[in-house]
Design a protein around this motif. Structure first.
Motif, short mmCIF file in Angstrom:
data_model
loop_
_atom_site.label_atom_id
_atom_site.label_comp_id
_atom_site.label_asym_id
_atom_site.label_seq_id
_atom_site.Cartn_x
_atom_site.Cartn_y
_atom_site.Cartn_z
N TRP A 165 0.81 -1.22 0.00
CA TRP A 165 0.00 0.00 0.00
C TRP A 165 0.84 1.26 0.00
O TRP A 165 0.56 2.19 0.73
CB TRP A 165 -0.94 0.02 1.22
CG TRP A 165 -1.77 -1.21 1.33
CD1 TRP A 165 -1.49 -2.28 2.12
CD2 TRP A 165 -2.99 -1.52 0.64
NE1 TRP A 165 -2.45 -3.25 1.95
CE2 TRP A 165 -3.39 -2.80 1.06
CE3 TRP A 165 -3.77 -0.83 -0.28
CZ2 TRP A 165 -4.55 -3.42 0.58
CZ3 TRP A 165 -4.92 -1.44 -0.75
CH2 TRP A 165 -5.30 -2.72 -0.33
N SER A 166 1.89 1.29 -0.79
CA SER A 166 2.72 2.49 -0.73
C SER A 166 2.51 3.43 -1.92
O SER A 166 3.20 4.42 -2.03
CB SER A 166 4.19 2.12 -0.59
OG SER A 166 4.59 1.41 -1.70
N LEU A 167 1.57 3.11 -2.79
CA LEU A 167 1.25 4.06 -3.86
C LEU A 167 -0.18 4.54 -3.70
O LEU A 167 -1.05 3.77 -3.30
CB LEU A 167 1.40 3.40 -5.24
CG LEU A 167 2.82 3.04 -5.66
CD1 LEU A 167 2.81 2.25 -6.95
CD2 LEU A 167 3.68 4.28 -5.82
N GLY A 168 -0.41 5.79 -4.01
CA GLY A 168 -1.76 6.34 -3.86
C GLY A 168 -2.04 7.30 -4.99
O GLY A 168 -1.21 7.54 -5.87
N SER B 54 -3.27 4.37 6.06
CA SER B 54 -1.91 4.88 6.00
C SER B 54 -1.97 6.38 5.82
O SER B 54 -2.98 6.92 5.36
CB SER B 54 -1.15 4.22 4.86
OG SER B 54 -1.68 4.66 3.63
N LEU B 56 -0.57 7.99 3.63
CA LEU B 56 -0.75 8.22 2.19
C LEU B 56 -2.24 8.24 1.82
O LEU B 56 -2.69 9.12 1.10
CB LEU B 56 -0.04 7.12 1.40
CG LEU B 56 -0.23 7.14 -0.11
CD1 LEU B 56 0.45 8.34 -0.73
CD2 LEU B 56 0.32 5.87 -0.73
N ASN B 60 -4.38 11.15 0.17
CA ASN B 60 -5.13 10.97 -1.08
C ASN B 60 -6.50 11.62 -0.96
O ASN B 60 -6.97 12.31 -1.87
CB ASN B 60 -5.34 9.49 -1.39
CG ASN B 60 -4.04 8.77 -1.66
OD1 ASN B 60 -3.00 9.39 -1.88
ND2 ASN B 60 -4.08 7.45 -1.62
#
Ligand code: SF4
Ligand code: SF4
Ligand code: SF4
Ligand code: FES
Ligand code: FES
Lengths: 797, 160
Positions: A165-168, B54, B56, B60
């Motif tokens: 889950w490190s891209l958003g 998270s 992130l 978002n």
């Protein structure tokens, strides 16, 4: 589920209810284009490339989110559909940089292909392109924003697939942008999945970017040489000064057990092959220094030293250490060489799992080992010990996918909260070191629970867990090297009672192969005790006394005491891996076959530079027993492979290599129709076997497939489909011990490699990619070395 | 990190309203922004932990909504609508007047930190166009005089 009949482009299709229209079409050979759809990931419906016409529906529909329905009539390529797709492409291209001539994905780009197909190359937009410079997010991942077509595949594969889950995604609408988890950089597992899944060249890899063009490479599918999981990796090679250089690794054709999965090692850690410290020629020690020599001189010297030792001190004064990275054929040949040519059972390897105990516990029962593929579809999985995310990345991927896509139940028993506990139905955090007792408890010994329970885990919870496990059918039990000897037996007995299948986890690419091929002082291939008469004795082993030889540590002791005159180390680094004092070997004549001056090679008397697994053919057996073919991809000028070296040394020693490698038609001694004795009237068994398997006799003693013929003929479990092997498929072997002796292979000699996602034993030390990533993620205090640490010495540990 | 007692209490009741924790994210972000003036790094991290996402993912969401922001704006947030209805009734002039009177451009804060000016899309007050929002309040049927009065009034209030 009930079947549904629908019509697509005039064809009648029948598919199970619940099938996506796009998949139904694919199954019937009708290609519906897509960007954002990706099998096994959640649905996105973002790109509108898959629009199709469905009768009675007013608007075009996305085939990737539509479920089939009874009587549906679908048209996938009408003028209306084509026009819609063309317009979508025009919009995508409106801000696309069109730097295809330099883009890594050029030639392999889904956007290029679609544009080619639908002809949307002309642009109606006059606006300036919105440019952003390329960003480096990690040593591995680079991002080129203007090329991104916002398909969200990268986000989903990183989150759903990798559980990282490190891209958003940030912002909204046309200003949306893929974002890394640390604002301007990534902290992640560096697997490169996002890069390979990207349909365009928006995500590119540090290893490959701007290096070459896809059509300038030759692509060879072979097996990863790092951990024991056996991923298939397709290596792109290109001619370089030093031979064929590997420039890329991926598995985009999804042809192996790993599907599209590869971890950082299989994808990027091939760079050791062209490390500047790679040895290009043989070395020999003169006046205390290793200096270059010729192959002829090196072979002569080795043969002479072996002969001298044999004459002066006999066969027991020579030791042989094999490797977890050499092929099955080389391992089999090496033990045969030790036993026949040198006449000694002093042979061992760096053991990382108790395969002998496992083989003897299974007692030859068929279909009791699980393959790597089985894990993907097992209804329930029990994992005891190990941390697959770090040590068996493919296995971890299989388990995660199984839980996510098939709602499998996962039971994790571990002394720490390993990452896979996030997928677990039940996680039992046991006291460190009590894995064995946990198994005894499973097997019914309630008292064993005493040392397992902790504040995190009550006795009741343990009992509930045991009851739940007993009710699982189709269970796959996976265990790490924490379990050895009697504990393995207890676990196997527990599982077999309910029809479970097993996987025993060993480290390194071919550790299972090394064990299966008999790199043990007390066991022959197929875990046959040297003490009992076997088919090997019948065919080739009758001359050597059936007494077990020395194991690795005993050989080192003998060396220290001056009793080991010569030591032959093939592809292994015992000084670093088994913590051997280098001075222990100062009295022996040491021969090392390796790629680099490892700790062990640097104290050797002769060093033969050899090819690695990416540079030769042969077979590997992964930790779950799946056999796969290695295919030669890379090439490094000056080196030879281990197989050839062993055969040449045997020949120099005056040994008849026909007896070692069955080549040239008359392979074994049981041939030529003797008129007397046990073999009377029989023809050459090997030739008969070859004929019955439709195989040709091999014409060269350096052909590893000649050895594979013998392995398949003699080692139980390896009589598998050659055709499937040759086709590049993984073929599961049965684990069968030739006689059911127990208590072989001292569990105390097992030393797990404890590699992490970013290390890979000695190999890893010579991979700049792994080193860079490793340093990035280790806290600074880990880098504080002793005062005498010399960063130039890039070895060991 | 702890929020004000009132907000903590609000959070405690609100989480119970939804089947999953993450659902409380958007309203909470608004309340936190009201309390802190903007969504700080610290606040993002805190709320991420509380709703089990998270950092992130929280970022978002924030970047998706134009009403959520990570940088502080003035105490009085002037959002002037310049969409069609308001435009037809002189919104451009109103916006220009605000610029001049406050001495800032679009998306800027005055040096005293009091006013923030922003041009926005339709705020759903077309029947009373031209319209604007001042923080959460609507100010409708705008005229040059009304703007002067509003700004002067606020300035005076702050001086006291
Ligand atoms: S490299 Fe792997 S872990 Fe890192 S962002 Fe890409 S998919 Fe996620
Ligand atoms: S970076 Fe690639 S994979 Fe990710 S959204 Fe953009 S185009 Fe799709
Ligand atoms: S999981 Fe293992 S076999 Fe697969 S790519 Fe990684 S190191 Fe290689
Ligand atoms: S593939 Fe169907 S919308 Fe993208
Ligand atoms: S156009 Fe201004 S409120 Fe609708």
């Amino acid at each position: 589920m009930a079947d549904i009949t629908l019509t697509v482009d005039g064809k009648k299709l029948t598919v199970p209810a619940g099938t996506l229209l796009i998949e139904a079409c694919k199954g019937a050979g009708i290609e519906v284009p897509f960007f954002c759809y990706y099998p096994n990931l959640s649905l996105q419906g973002a790109c509108r490339m898959c629009l199709v016409e469905i009768e009675k529906m007013p608007k075009l529909q996305t085939a990737c989110t539509t479920l089939v329905a009874e009587g549906m009539v679908v048209t996938t390529e009408s003028d209306k559909v084509k026009q819609a797709r063309k317009s979508m492409l025009e919009l995508l291209l409106a801000n696309h940089p069109l730097d295809c001539p330099v883009c890594d994905a050029g030639g392999e780009c889904e956007l290029q292909d679609m544009t080619f197909k639908y002809g949307a190359a002309e642009s109606k937009f006059m606006d300036l392109k919105n440019h952003r410079d390329e960003q480096q997010w990690s040593p591995v991942v680079y991002f080129d924003r203007p090329r991104c077509i916002l398909c969200y595949r990268c986000i989903r594969v990183c989150g759903e697939g990798m559980d990282v889950w490190s891209l958003g995604i940030q912002n909204r609408g046309p200003s949306s942008i893929i974002a890394p988890n640390k604002e301007d950089h990534l902290e992640c597992e560096e697997c490169g999945m996002c890069i390979d899944i990207c349909p365009v060249g928006a995500l590119t890899s540090g290893a490959y970017r701007y290096k070459t063009r896809p059509w300038e490479m030759k692509h060879v599918g072979t097996v990863c040489t790092h951990c024991g999981d056996g991923c298939k990796t397709t290596l792109g090679v290109r001619r370089a000064d030093t031979g064929m250089q590997i420039v890329r690794g991926d598995n985009r054709d999804k042809s192996g057990i790993n599907g599209e999965f590869l971890c950082i090692k299989g994808r990027y850690a091939f760079d050791f092959a062209h490390h500047p410290e790679r040895l290009p020629q043989p070395l020999v020690k003169r006046e205390g220094k290793l200096v270059p020599t010729t192959w002829e001189q090196a072979f002569d010297l080795i043969a002479k030293k072996f002969q001298d030792a044999l004459t002066s001190d006999g066969p027991t004064s020579i030791g042989v250490i094999g490797s977890n990275h050499t092929s099955n054929e080389e391992n089999y040949l090496l033990q045969k060489f030790a036993r026949l040519v040198l006449g000694t059972n002093n042979i061992d390897h760096h053991r990382t799992a108790d395969f002998p105990a496992f083989a003897s516990a299974l007692a030859g029962k068929q279909n009791t080992t699980a393959s790597m593929r089985d894990v993907f579809s097992a209804p329930a999985v029990l994992l005891i010990g190990n941390d697959p995310t770090e040590q068996h990345p493919l296995l971890a991927w299989q388990i995660r996918s199984d839980v996510r896509l098939h709602r499998a139940k996962l039971y994790v028993v571990n002394s720490s909260a390993i990452k896979l506990h996030r997928q677990a139905t039940s996680f039992a955090q046991i006291v460190s070191g009590s894995e064995g007792n946990f198994v005894q408890f499973l097997a019914g010994n309630d008292k064993a629970a005493d040392s397992v329970v902790s504040p995190n885990l009550t006795r009741e919870a343990l009992t509930t867990l045991r009851d739940a496990l007993k009710n699982e059918s189709g269970l796959v039990i996976i265990f790490g090297s924490e379990l050895r000897g009697a504990d393995v037996k207890a676990l196997v007995d527990f599982g077999l009672a309910q029809g479970a299948k097993f996987i025993c986890l060993g480290d390194y690419a071919n550790s299972r192969g090394a064990a299966d091929m008999g790199l043990y002082p007390d066991m022959l291939p197929g875990y046959a005790p040297v003490l009992t008469a076997t088919r090997y004795h019948e065919e080739w082993l009758d001359e050597i006394p059936p007494i077990p030889g020395m194991n690795l540590l005993q050989m080192m002791d003998a060396a220290k005491n001056g009793k080991l005159k010569a030591l032959y180390v093939v592809g292994s680094n015992p000084i670093a891996r088994n913590n051997i004092d280098p001075f222990a070997l100062s009295k022996s004549f040491v021969i090392v076959q390796d790629m680099f001056l490892t700790e062990t090679a640097s104290i050797a008397d002769v060093v033969l530079p050899v090819a690695n697994a990416y540079e030769k053919s042969g077979t590997y057996t992964n930790t779950s027993g799946d056999v796969q073919m290695l295919k030669k991809a890379g090439e490094f000028a000056g080196v030879r492979n281990d197989f050839e070296c062993i055969v040449r040394i045997a020949a120099r020693m005056g040994y008849d290599v026909h007896k070692l490698v069955p080549f040239g038609g008359a392979g074994t001694r049981a041939d030529m129709g003797q008129t007397r004795g046990a073999q009377s009237g029989e023809s050459d068994r090997h030739a008969v076997w070859l004929a019955s398997h439709n195989l040709e006799p091999k014409m060269s003693p350096y052909d590893p497939t000649a050895m594979l013929d013998e392995i398949q003929r003699l080692v139980p479990g390896y009589d598998i489909s050659r055709l499937n092997l040759l086709a590049g498929q993984d073929v599961h072997s049965q684990l069968v011990q030739i006689t059911g002796a127990t208590g072989m292979g001292d569990p105390a000699l097992i030393m797990p490699a404890n590699d992490s996602l970013f290390t890979s034993g000695t190999l890893g030390k010579f991979s700049d990619t792994l080193n860079t990533v490793y340093e990035r993620y280790s806290p600074p205090h880990d880098l504080e070395m002793a005062a005498d640490y010399d960063p130039q010495v890039r070895m060991g540990g | 990190m702890k929020f004000s007692d009132q907000l903590e209490q609000r959070f405690a009741t609100m989480v119970t309203h939804y089947p999953t924790k993450r659902s409380v994210l958007v309203p909470m972000l608004l309340y936190i922004q009201d309390e802190l003036g903007s969504l700080t790094e610290e606040a993002i991290h805190e709320i991420a932990q509380r709703v089990e996402l998270s950092d992130l993912e929280v970022r978002n969401v924030i970047s998706y909504y134009s009403m959520l922001r990570t940088r502080a704006v003035g105490k009085y947030n002037f959002q002037i609508c310049t969409n069609v209805s308001c435009l037809l009734r002189g919104a451009e002039d109103i916006f220009e007047q605000c610029k001049k009177k406050l001495g800032v451009g679009n998306k800027q804060t005055t040096s005293d930190g009091l006013f923030y000016l922003e041009e926005v899309e339709c705020i759903g007050a077309c029947s009373w166009a031209p319209a604007m929002m001042m923080n959460y309040e609507f100010v409708e049927n705008l005229t040059a005089a009304k703007i002067d009065e509003l700004i002067e009034g606020l300035k005076k209030k702050e001086q006291q």
